[in-house]
Scaffold this active site. Structure first.
Site, PDB file in Angstrom:
ATOM      1  CE1 TYR A 197      55.145  35.301  36.704  1.00  0.00           C
ATOM      2  CE2 TYR A 197      55.570  37.559  36.027  1.00  0.00           C
ATOM      3  CZ  TYR A 197      54.704  36.595  36.506  1.00  0.00           C
ATOM      4  OH  TYR A 197      53.405  36.935  36.807  1.00  0.00           O
ATOM      5  CE  LYS A 292      49.839  40.313  44.491  1.00  0.00           C
ATOM      6  NZ  LYS A 292      49.405  39.000  44.040  1.00  0.00           N
ATOM      7  CE1 TYR A 380      52.990  36.246  39.982  1.00  0.00           C
ATOM      8  CE2 TYR A 380      51.371  34.494  40.262  1.00  0.00           C
ATOM      9  CZ  TYR A 380      52.062  35.380  39.446  1.00  0.00           C
ATOM     10  OH  TYR A 380      51.823  35.398  38.098  1.00  0.00           O
TER      11      TYR A 380
HETATM   12  P1  RFL Z   1      39.155  49.263  34.418  1.00  0.00           P
HETATM   13  O1  RFL Z   1      39.131  47.806  34.070  1.00  0.00           O
HETATM   14  O2  RFL Z   1      40.089  50.133  33.681  1.00  0.00           O
HETATM   15  O3  RFL Z   1      37.661  49.799  34.253  1.00  0.00           O
HETATM   16  C1  RFL Z   1      37.348  51.165  34.301  1.00  0.00           C
HETATM   17  C2  RFL Z   1      36.167  51.405  33.400  1.00  0.00           C
HETATM   18  O4  RFL Z   1      35.749  52.763  33.516  1.00  0.00           O
HETATM   19  C3  RFL Z   1      35.406  53.240  32.204  1.00  0.00           C
HETATM   20  N1  RFL Z   1      35.440  54.705  32.238  1.00  0.00           N
HETATM   21  C4  RFL Z   1      34.358  55.473  32.573  1.00  0.00           C
HETATM   22  N2  RFL Z   1      33.118  55.116  32.902  1.00  0.00           N
HETATM   23  C5  RFL Z   1      32.254  56.128  33.198  1.00  0.00           C
HETATM   24  N3  RFL Z   1      32.597  57.451  33.163  1.00  0.00           N
HETATM   25  C6  RFL Z   1      33.837  57.818  32.831  1.00  0.00           C
HETATM   26  N4  RFL Z   1      34.162  59.123  32.815  1.00  0.00           N
HETATM   27  C7  RFL Z   1      34.793  56.818  32.515  1.00  0.00           C
HETATM   28  N5  RFL Z   1      36.101  56.830  32.160  1.00  0.00           N
HETATM   29  C8  RFL Z   1      36.473  55.545  32.005  1.00  0.00           C
HETATM   30  C9  RFL Z   1      36.419  52.576  31.317  1.00  0.00           C
HETATM   31  O5  RFL Z   1      35.977  52.536  29.961  1.00  0.00           O
HETATM   32  C10 RFL Z   1      36.514  51.170  31.941  1.00  0.00           C
HETATM   33  O6  RFL Z   1      35.581  50.280  31.376  1.00  0.00           O
HETATM   34  O7  RFL Z   1      39.445  49.482  35.972  1.00  0.00           O
HETATM   35  P2  RFL Z   1      39.142  48.559  37.238  1.00  0.00           P
HETATM   36  O8  RFL Z   1      37.720  48.093  37.228  1.00  0.00           O
HETATM   37  O9  RFL Z   1      39.673  49.319  38.381  1.00  0.00           O
HETATM   38  O10 RFL Z   1      40.032  47.245  37.010  1.00  0.00           O
HETATM   39  C11 RFL Z   1      41.426  47.287  37.026  1.00  0.00           C
HETATM   40  C12 RFL Z   1      42.019  46.266  36.039  1.00  0.00           C
HETATM   41  O11 RFL Z   1      41.427  46.447  34.779  1.00  0.00           O
HETATM   42  C13 RFL Z   1      43.547  46.404  35.929  1.00  0.00           C
HETATM   43  O12 RFL Z   1      44.123  46.665  37.179  1.00  0.00           O
HETATM   44  C14 RFL Z   1      44.197  45.124  35.351  1.00  0.00           C
HETATM   45  O13 RFL Z   1      43.824  44.903  34.024  1.00  0.00           O
HETATM   46  C15 RFL Z   1      45.720  45.209  35.448  1.00  0.00           C
HETATM   47  N6  RFL Z   1      46.411  44.025  34.892  1.00  0.00           N
HETATM   48  C16 RFL Z   1      46.502  42.846  35.615  1.00  0.00           C
HETATM   49  N7  RFL Z   1      45.866  42.720  36.792  1.00  0.00           N
HETATM   50  C17 RFL Z   1      45.875  41.517  37.461  1.00  0.00           C
HETATM   51  O14 RFL Z   1      45.295  41.415  38.549  1.00  0.00           O
HETATM   52  N8  RFL Z   1      46.538  40.406  36.971  1.00  0.00           N
HETATM   53  C18 RFL Z   1      47.191  40.458  35.785  1.00  0.00           C
HETATM   54  O15 RFL Z   1      47.710  39.419  35.348  1.00  0.00           O
HETATM   55  C19 RFL Z   1      47.220  41.707  35.073  1.00  0.00           C
HETATM   56  N9  RFL Z   1      47.847  41.803  33.899  1.00  0.00           N
HETATM   57  C20 RFL Z   1      46.984  44.081  33.630  1.00  0.00           C
HETATM   58  C21 RFL Z   1      47.725  42.947  33.160  1.00  0.00           C
HETATM   59  C22 RFL Z   1      46.856  45.196  32.810  1.00  0.00           C
HETATM   60  C23 RFL Z   1      47.432  45.204  31.568  1.00  0.00           C
HETATM   61  N10 RFL Z   1      47.205  46.350  30.782  1.00  0.00           N
HETATM   62  C24 RFL Z   1      46.755  46.290  29.461  1.00  0.00           C
HETATM   63  C25 RFL Z   1      47.147  47.643  31.433  1.00  0.00           C
HETATM   64  C26 RFL Z   1      48.330  42.955  31.927  1.00  0.00           C
HETATM   65  C27 RFL Z   1      48.204  44.091  31.145  1.00  0.00           C
HETATM   66  C28 RFL Z   1      48.928  44.062  29.823  1.00  0.00           C
HETATM   67  C1  PHB Z   2      48.730  37.576  31.693  1.00  0.00           C
HETATM   68  O1  PHB Z   2      48.493  36.362  31.521  1.00  0.00           O
HETATM   69  O2  PHB Z   2      48.234  38.452  30.959  1.00  0.00           O
HETATM   70  C2  PHB Z   2      49.645  38.001  32.769  1.00  0.00           C
HETATM   71  C3  PHB Z   2      50.137  37.057  33.644  1.00  0.00           C
HETATM   72  C4  PHB Z   2      51.010  37.456  34.658  1.00  0.00           C
HETATM   73  C5  PHB Z   2      51.376  38.779  34.773  1.00  0.00           C
HETATM   74  C6  PHB Z   2      50.856  39.727  33.901  1.00  0.00           C
HETATM   75  C7  PHB Z   2      49.983  39.347  32.886  1.00  0.00           C
HETATM   76  O3  PHB Z   2      52.247  39.148  35.747  1.00  0.00           O
END
Ligand code: RFL
Ligand code: PHB
Length: 389
Positions: A197, A292, A380
């Site tokens: 980071y 998270k 973390y």
């Molecule tokens: P999701 O994964 O968004 O899944 C929700 C699903 O619901 C569908 N949906 C519907 N289904 C039925 N009826 C409806 N009306 C609906 N409307 C929507 C959607 O299509 C989808 O498939 O939520 P969930 O399961 O709560 O999971 C949460 C995670 O996806 C999210 O918190 C993480 O991706 C966040 N995040 C990270 N989390 C970590 O723990 N570690 C990480 O390193 C991390 N890095 C990130 C991230 C999120 C990122 N973005 C793109 C937001 C990095 C990025 C760049």
């Molecule tokens: C990732 O690998 O996508 C990633 C890792 C750490 C973070 C966020 C995203 O804090």
């Protein structure tokens, strides 16, 4: 049609909930608006906390994770051109595992289908009614026909843009940040084993990876950034500048994916309305700097599955009544940690020199003081499920 638990969303929260319920002998149907292909390839989180990995092992979902996941024993904070390692194992005796969210989703879908689970993709026009005592989910199937699914309980695992949160009026806590992340996935072998980071006068950068062949990199950019303004060469130049540190080299390679993600903190309270229970991003969002989001989604559904198991076994409402408060304690801890990491590492767009000096002071303290480094490591790598705070 009837089921015990109607689950909206086939992300990590909805799929894992369905798996945990099936292990307790409880039926569920998962409804998802996207296709299976789409949810399996959506590039998102990469970091699994220690308690997340332990849970996935405990419930038989970690075969591939244990083979292909990359255990990390620390991360670096990089500033003023110097890399400072935070040694998780030394500080708290546990690490993290880098394993893409889409891999977790693929493993969950495979496990549900192998066990005869009912997953329905590409549904549309999903609507909820009867949430006080007799919930009904109506939706249109991929064939265009309208269906009604009666259930005892609805789990709103439909992400931040889903419909379930709109079924009631929770109190909302919301903060947007004046920056975003430009993320790339590159076909380039990582040159270091752990995440870095970086805080630089030009802005934040993050060095991460997905496999021995794939690097995942992020740059702080203004929220209104158009990716078209960031050709690959500009991205690599900027990454080289912000990540520069003694002896560090950056492997460049073809960019496989490129996207801009906004940053926000958001919590909806309570996470329950009658027979509707929200879990994961449907109820809360953290900026990604603390890694998270997916971990919180997983912690929520663990609590929900335990409460539902007790309820269906005739054990009363105590667990369900405590669901929201139990989850929100962990959620707010993660909100604080994610806000803290975000504010320490990102430059304010106005370039305020007072803020910058405070950030550098906090970074120096975090790497120099064992107490401060331990606090980062503890948060973390993930506080134990159900423990304290
Ligand atoms: P999701 O994964 O968004 O899944 C929700 C699903 O619901 C569908 N949906 C519907 N289904 C039925 N009826 C409806 N009306 C609906 N409307 C929507 C959607 O299509 C989808 O498939 O939520 P969930 O399961 O709560 O999971 C949460 C995670 O996806 C999210 O918190 C993480 O991706 C966040 N995040 C990270 N989390 C970590 O723990 N570690 C990480 O390193 C991390 N890095 C990130 C991230 C999120 C990122 N973005 C793109 C937001 C990095 C990025 C760049
Ligand atoms: C990732 O690998 O996508 C990633 C890792 C750490 C973070 C966020 C995203 O804090």
């Amino acid at each position: 049609m009837r089921t015990q638990v109607g689950i909206l969303g086939a992300g990590p929260a909805g799929l894992l909930l369905s798996h945990l319920l099936a292990r307790a002998g409880i039926d569920s149907v998962v409804l998802e608006v996207r296709s299976r292909e789409y949810v399996q390839h959506r590039v998102r989180a990469g970091v699994l906390e220690h308690p997340t990995v332990e849970l996935l092992r405990e419930v038989g979902l970690a075969d591939r994770l244990d083979r292909e996941g990359m255990p990390h024993e620390g991360v670096s904070l990089r500033f003023e051109g110097v890399d400072h390692r935070i040694d998780f194992i030394d500080l708290v005796g546990r690490g993290i595992t880098v394993y893409g969210q889409q891999e977790v989703v693929k493993d969950l879908i495979a496990a549900r289908l192998a066990a005869g689970g009912d997953l329905r993709f590409e549904v549309s026009d999903v609507a909820l009614s009867g949430l006080a005592d007799a919930p009904v989910i109506s939706y249109t199937g991929p064939d265009g026909a309208r269906h009604e699914l009666r259930c005892d309980v609805v789990a709103g695992c439909d992400g931040f843009h889903g419909i379930s949160r709109a079924a009631y009026r929770p109190e909302v806590f919301d903060r947007e940040y004046p920056y975003a992340w430009l993320g790339i996935l590159a076909k380039a072998a990582p040159t270091r084993h752990e995440l870095a980071y970086a805080s630089h006068d030009n802005g934040f950068a993050l060095y991460s990876m997905r496999s021995p062949e794939i690097t995942r990199l992020y740059l702080q950019v203004p929220p209104d950034t158009d990716v078209a303004d960031w050709p690959d060469s500009r991205i690599w130049d900027e990454l080289g500048t912000r990540l520069a540190a003694d002896g560090f080299t950056l492997n460049e390679g073809p960019v496989l994916e490129k996207g801009v993600t906004g940053m926000r903190s958001f919590v909806a309270e309570p996470m329950r309305h009658g027979r509707l229970f929200l879990a994961g991003d449907a109820a809360h969002i953290v900026p990604p700097t603390g890694a998270k989001g997916m971990n919180l989604a997983i912690a929520d559904v663990r609590v929900l599955a335990e409460a539902l198991t007790a309820w269906f076994a005739g054990g009363g409402e105590t667990g369900l009544d405590a669901y929201s408060d139990t989850c929100l304690r962990r959620v707010w801890r993660a909100e604080h940690f994610s806000w803290w990491m975000t504010s320490m590492l990102h430059n304010s767009p106005d370039g305020d020199p007072f803020t910058r000096r405070l950030q550098l002071s906090q970074l120096r303290y975090t790497v120099a003081s064992r107490a401060a480094a331990t606090s980062l490591a503890e948060n973390y790598t993930g506080l134990p499920h159900g423990g304290g705070c």
